[in-house]
Scaffold this motif. Structure first.
Motif, PDB file in Angstrom:
ATOM      1  N   ILE A  23     142.417   8.621  38.882  1.00 15.59           N
ATOM      2  CA  ILE A  23     142.375   6.939  39.795  1.00 15.59           C
ATOM      3  C   ILE A  23     143.448   6.808  40.532  1.00 15.59           C
ATOM      4  N   ALA A  24     143.592   6.708  41.683  1.00 11.08           N
ATOM      5  CA  ALA A  24     145.117   6.058  42.343  1.00 11.08           C
ATOM      6  C   ALA A  24     144.474   4.063  42.148  1.00 11.08           C
ATOM      7  N   PHE A  25     145.760   3.365  41.649  1.00 11.46           N
ATOM      8  CA  PHE A  25     145.692   1.431  41.985  1.00 11.46           C
ATOM      9  C   PHE A  25     146.246   1.622  43.541  1.00 11.46           C
ATOM     10  N   PHE A  26     145.752   0.483  43.838  1.00 12.76           N
ATOM     11  CA  PHE A  26     146.766   0.975  44.862  1.00 12.76           C
ATOM     12  C   PHE A  26     147.030  -0.985  46.031  1.00 12.76           C
ATOM     13  N   GLY A  27     147.943  -1.078  45.623  1.00 22.25           N
ATOM     14  CA  GLY A  27     148.406  -2.435  46.318  1.00 22.25           C
ATOM     15  C   GLY A  27     148.182  -3.324  44.379  1.00 22.25           C
TER      16      GLY A  27
ATOM     17  N   VAL B  13     146.849   7.944  21.541  1.00 21.59           N
ATOM     18  CA  VAL B  13     145.837   6.866  20.794  1.00 21.59           C
ATOM     19  C   VAL B  13     144.667   7.315  20.829  1.00 21.59           C
ATOM     20  N   ASP B  14     144.741   6.764  22.326  1.00 16.42           N
ATOM     21  CA  ASP B  14     142.825   6.462  22.544  1.00 16.42           C
ATOM     22  C   ASP B  14     142.825   7.473  23.669  1.00 16.42           C
ATOM     23  N   GLU B  15     141.815   8.300  23.096  1.00 10.93           N
ATOM     24  CA  GLU B  15     141.277   9.669  23.841  1.00 10.93           C
ATOM     25  C   GLU B  15     141.237   8.975  25.663  1.00 10.93           C
ATOM     26  N   TYR B  16     140.184   7.981  25.618  1.00  8.45           N
ATOM     27  CA  TYR B  16     139.979   7.546  26.813  1.00  8.45           C
ATOM     28  C   TYR B  16     140.920   7.002  27.772  1.00  8.45           C
ATOM     29  N   TYR B  17     142.105   6.011  27.355  1.00 10.62           N
ATOM     30  CA  TYR B  17     143.017   6.090  27.859  1.00 10.62           C
ATOM     31  C   TYR B  17     143.541   7.391  28.542  1.00 10.62           C
ATOM     32  N   THR B  18     144.225   8.286  27.450  1.00  5.39           N
ATOM     33  CA  THR B  18     144.809   9.596  27.879  1.00  5.39           C
ATOM     34  C   THR B  18     144.245   9.603  28.665  1.00  5.39           C
ATOM     35  N   SER B  19     143.511   9.902  28.364  1.00  8.73           N
ATOM     36  CA  SER B  19     143.223  10.979  29.776  1.00  8.73           C
ATOM     37  C   SER B  19     143.170  10.878  31.574  1.00  8.73           C
ATOM     38  N   LEU B  20     142.657   9.295  31.024  1.00 10.14           N
ATOM     39  CA  LEU B  20     142.669   8.600  32.675  1.00 10.14           C
ATOM     40  C   LEU B  20     144.465   8.341  33.183  1.00 10.14           C
ATOM     41  N   ARG B  21     144.718   8.123  32.239  1.00 11.44           N
ATOM     42  CA  ARG B  21     146.633   8.058  32.643  1.00 11.44           C
ATOM     43  C   ARG B  21     147.291   9.328  33.568  1.00 11.44           C
ATOM     44  N   LYS B  22     146.761  10.629  32.424  1.00  9.02           N
ATOM     45  CA  LYS B  22     146.900  11.762  33.040  1.00  9.02           C
ATOM     46  C   LYS B  22     147.181  11.776  34.725  1.00  9.02           C
ATOM     47  N   ASN B  23     146.778  11.439  35.339  1.00  8.38           N
ATOM     48  CA  ASN B  23     146.347  11.869  36.761  1.00  8.38           C
ATOM     49  C   ASN B  23     146.821  10.345  37.658  1.00  8.38           C
ATOM     50  N   LEU B  24     146.843   9.078  36.588  1.00  5.64           N
ATOM     51  CA  LEU B  24     147.203   7.895  37.182  1.00  5.64           C
ATOM     52  C   LEU B  24     147.466   8.181  38.126  1.00  5.64           C
ATOM     53  N   VAL B  25     147.509   7.184  39.476  1.00  3.91           N
ATOM     54  CA  VAL B  25     148.289   7.041  40.566  1.00  3.91           C
ATOM     55  C   VAL B  25     148.697   5.361  41.074  1.00  3.91           C
ATOM     56  N   LEU B  26     149.824   5.146  41.034  1.00  6.19           N
ATOM     57  CA  LEU B  26     150.437   4.148  40.776  1.00  6.19           C
ATOM     58  C   LEU B  26     151.333   3.491  42.163  1.00  6.19           C
ATOM     59  N   VAL B  27     149.974   2.963  43.205  1.00  2.00           N
ATOM     60  CA  VAL B  27     150.569   2.601  44.222  1.00  2.00           C
ATOM     61  C   VAL B  27     150.937   0.696  44.280  1.00  2.00           C
TER      62      VAL B  27
END
Ligand code: SF4
Ligand code: SF4
Ligand code: SF4
Ligand code: SF4
Ligand code: SF4
Lengths: 255, 358
Positions: B107-111, B130-144
């Motif tokens: 996931i990339a958040f844009f703006g 702690v939270d598996e779901y969060y951790t799995s998404l956070r790994k590849n998170l792009v923040l613009v």
């Protein structure tokens, strides 16, 4: 597994709530492996006598005869569950509580003296102990099903208690009150419908009745600030659960 | 931290940035206009990104008008990283337990706004690892991140030190100055993206303008209280009657909890299904809900004012002890989306004014 022995009773009501059991068209066959509908006049002719594990009770208590019956139902049922707005707060027919039923009888019936009614149409909880309330006008079949499944597994049934707003937000609806100024009863109404009306851009009509520890008088004040007309505010509260203690407080202000 | 310092390019190159993220396989999430508000959602084209609109926010009110700068809507990154409803595990009718495999998503958040970037930092503290779901998404998170040149009516990020300019933890941060774009990269990926944009080091004139605009924005996003010593001051006044006064306007509806980008409380339900299996489901819950503080044999906070006080103090005092940071990022959502417009900024000021006994 022993089947849950269930009875379905009806008092003053439109039958819509018990119909929701029959509306479980796809699930009904499977359901019959968990549940024995021992008494269910709308569905089957044969009746097995009590005691019942669970009695679902639809409708409000409006006549002296109904008072006698509900007491009997209580005696023969382990768990008594009020289903729908009529059985949890009096429902639509409780609108007559705000008027003079004796007078109405004269207009409607050729022999009004034959019609015996109590002064008020009220929920069964007025007369007997009610163990659970499943809200709605009508109740949602998902909640009924979930209640039955939980009971049949020996689990203490859980039902929604928080505001419709919580469901609205979880679902990702846009708040019609904040974004559009539409009067919405969501903030004081018990969830369970999945925020049905706001999902279609309309305000909540409150058919699930007051939530736990609601503040309808605060919402009333807010509606006034938003210039919603007094009559409109009253009618909003004076609908499906008009006779609930909490909504009554607001309605009375405008009587 | 900024890896590069500030660069200038053209605002139109945001389109290039968008395409590149898509080309790299990211699901790009940004603000779109839906039902008359801004909503965070997946963007399939750059055109879908909200433009030419402005959100007018004030306590209990939200509307969109035409304009050239917007802040946010009821959604925050929380909706994606910590979803409102999540199946934790399933139990089959033969009692076999299975945990759903959380699908890897890039996931990339844009703006995204700086306050929301800050909210991710808060969630990191609580949920990462702690939270598996969060951790799995956070790994590849792009923040613009898009810095805010024009804070809205309920924004108070300057006070919370989270905005209106993002200082660290982003991949790329940009600021729109009319047709110019001031950009900086905060990660290797950000640097790679920056290199695609035809930019040059910022000139003095543009830098001056940028600084002035950011200063002005910062002035606009003040709450009217200072953070210095705030947790202690609030705790000293825990008996303040102000909470009871404020709550005369509170419905207990919990909208504030739901829209808050950092509220992480949840409830868990066991849902039996007709085929004999069952699911354990986690849903958003919050401290303004009546049953939240209810336990076997009693209730911690049966009074609404106590529930509201807990919300305020958790965000601005207890969180410091719990996680070493504030739980409020100053986004103002709880103010805008409160049906009666209860204003957290006013509550804090009133409690502080009240003195120790008040
Ligand atoms: S639309 Fe109604 S139910 Fe939904 S959040 Fe707004 S006030 Fe609450
Ligand atoms: S709180 Fe600050 S960062 Fe967030 S939208 Fe408002 S101005 Fe921007
Ligand atoms: S408490 Fe209110 S202002 Fe603070 S982060 Fe939550 S929603 Fe935003
Ligand atoms: S403020 Fe309330 S809902 Fe939010 S994290 Fe704290 S206790 Fe939970
Ligand atoms: S502060 Fe506002 S949003 Fe929060 S529970 Fe009270 S009325 Fe609802």
């Amino acid at each position: 597994m022993r089947k849950l022995k269930v009875a379905v009773y009806k008092f003053s009501s439109c039958d819509g709530c018990q119909l929701q059991l029959l509306n479980m068209e796809e699930e009904l066959l499977q359901l019959s492996s968990f549940v024995e509908f021992a008494l269910f006049y709308e569905a089957r002719r044969s009746v097995s006598s009590g005691p019942y594990d669970v009695a679902f009770v639809e409708g409000s208590i409006s006549t002296p005869h109904e008072v006698e019956v509900i007491k009997k139902v209580r005696e023969e049922s382990k768990v008594l569950v009020a289903i729908g707005a009529c059985a949890t707060s009096g429902g639509i027919q409780a609108l007559r509580n705000w008027a003079n039923a004796e007078e109405y009888k004269q207009y409607v019936y050729p022999r009004p003296e034959w019609v015996e009614v109590l002064k008020y149409a009220e929920p069964p909880s007025k007369y007997v102990k009610v163990d659970y309330e499943i809200r709605g006008c009508p109740v949602s079949k998902e909640q009924l099903l979930s209640f039955i499944l939980q009971s049949s597994k020996g689990k203490t049934p859980t039902l929604p208690v928080d505001s419709v707003c919580v469901e609205c937000k979880r679902k990702g609806n846009v708040c019609v009150l904040v974004a559009k100024g539409v009067p919405c009863l969501g903030p004081v109404t018990m969830g369970g419908c999945g925020a049905l009306c706001p999902s279609y851009g309309r305000g909540c009509y409150g058919c699930y009745g007051p939530m736990v520890d609601p503040k309808p008088e605060v919402l009333n004040t807010r509606f006034k600030e938003l210039n919603i007309k007094p009559k409109e505010i009253q009618l909003l509260f004076k609908q499906f659960t008009n006779w609930s203690r909490e909504f009554r407080k607001v309605i009375e202000e405008y009587e | 931290m900024s890896l590069t310092g500030l660069y200038v390019g053209r605002a139109v190159s945001l389109r290039i940035l968008f395409s590149e993220l898509r080309r790299l396989g990211y699901v790009v999430i940004g603000y779109k206009v839906v039902d008359g508000v801004l909503r965070l959602g997946e963007l399939n084209s750059f055109e879908e990104l909200a433009h030419d609109v402005e959100d007018i926010q004030s306590p209990g009110k939200y509307s969109l008008v035409s304009g050239d700068f917007y802040r946010h809507g009821p959604d925050s990154p929380k909706r994606f990283l910590y979803p409102p409803t999540l199946t934790l595990f399933k139990v089959s009718s033969e009692w076999v337990v299975s945990v759903p495999a959380y699908e890897e998503r890039n996931i990339a958040f844009f703006g995204l706004k700086p306050c929301d970037l800050a909210s991710i930092k808060v969630l990191d503290k609580i949920l990462l690892g702690v939270d598996e779901y969060y951790t799995s998404l956070r790994k590849n998170l792009v923040l613009v991140v898009e810095n805010c040149v024009s804070p809205g009516g309920t924004c108070f990020c300057s006070t919370m030190n989270t905005g209106p300019r993002a200082r660290d933890s982003f991949d790329l941060a940009y600021t729109r100055l009319n047709d110019k774009l001031v950009v900086e990269a905060g990660s290797e990926l950000g640097l790679k993206l920056l290199n695609l944009l035809e930019v040059e080091p910022i000139d003095d004139v543009t830098y001056e303008r940028f600084e002035v605009m950011m200063r002005n924005a910062s002035e606009k996003a003040r709450a009217g209280f200072e953070l210095n010593g705030l947790p202690e001051e609030l705790e000293l006044r825990i008996e303040s009657k102000t909470y009871e006064e404020i709550v005369e306007k509170c419905l207990g509806c919990a909208n504030c909890n739901m829209v808050c980008p950092t509220c992480f409380c949840f409830d868990v339900f066991d849902v039996p299904l007709i085929d004999g299996s069952a699911e354990r489901v986690r849903v958003w819950d919050g401290c303004l809900n009546f049953t939240y503080g209810q336990v076997a044999g009693g209730h911690f906070r049966p009074d609404l004012w106590a529930r509201y006080r807990h919300f305020v103090l958790h965000k601005l005092a207890y969180w410091i002890k719990q996680f070493g940071m504030y739980g409020c990022v100053g986004c103002g959502r709880c103010i805008t989306w409160c049906p009666t417009g209860i204003d957290l900024r006013e509550t804090v000021k009133k409690v502080l004014r009240g003195g120790k006994g008040g």
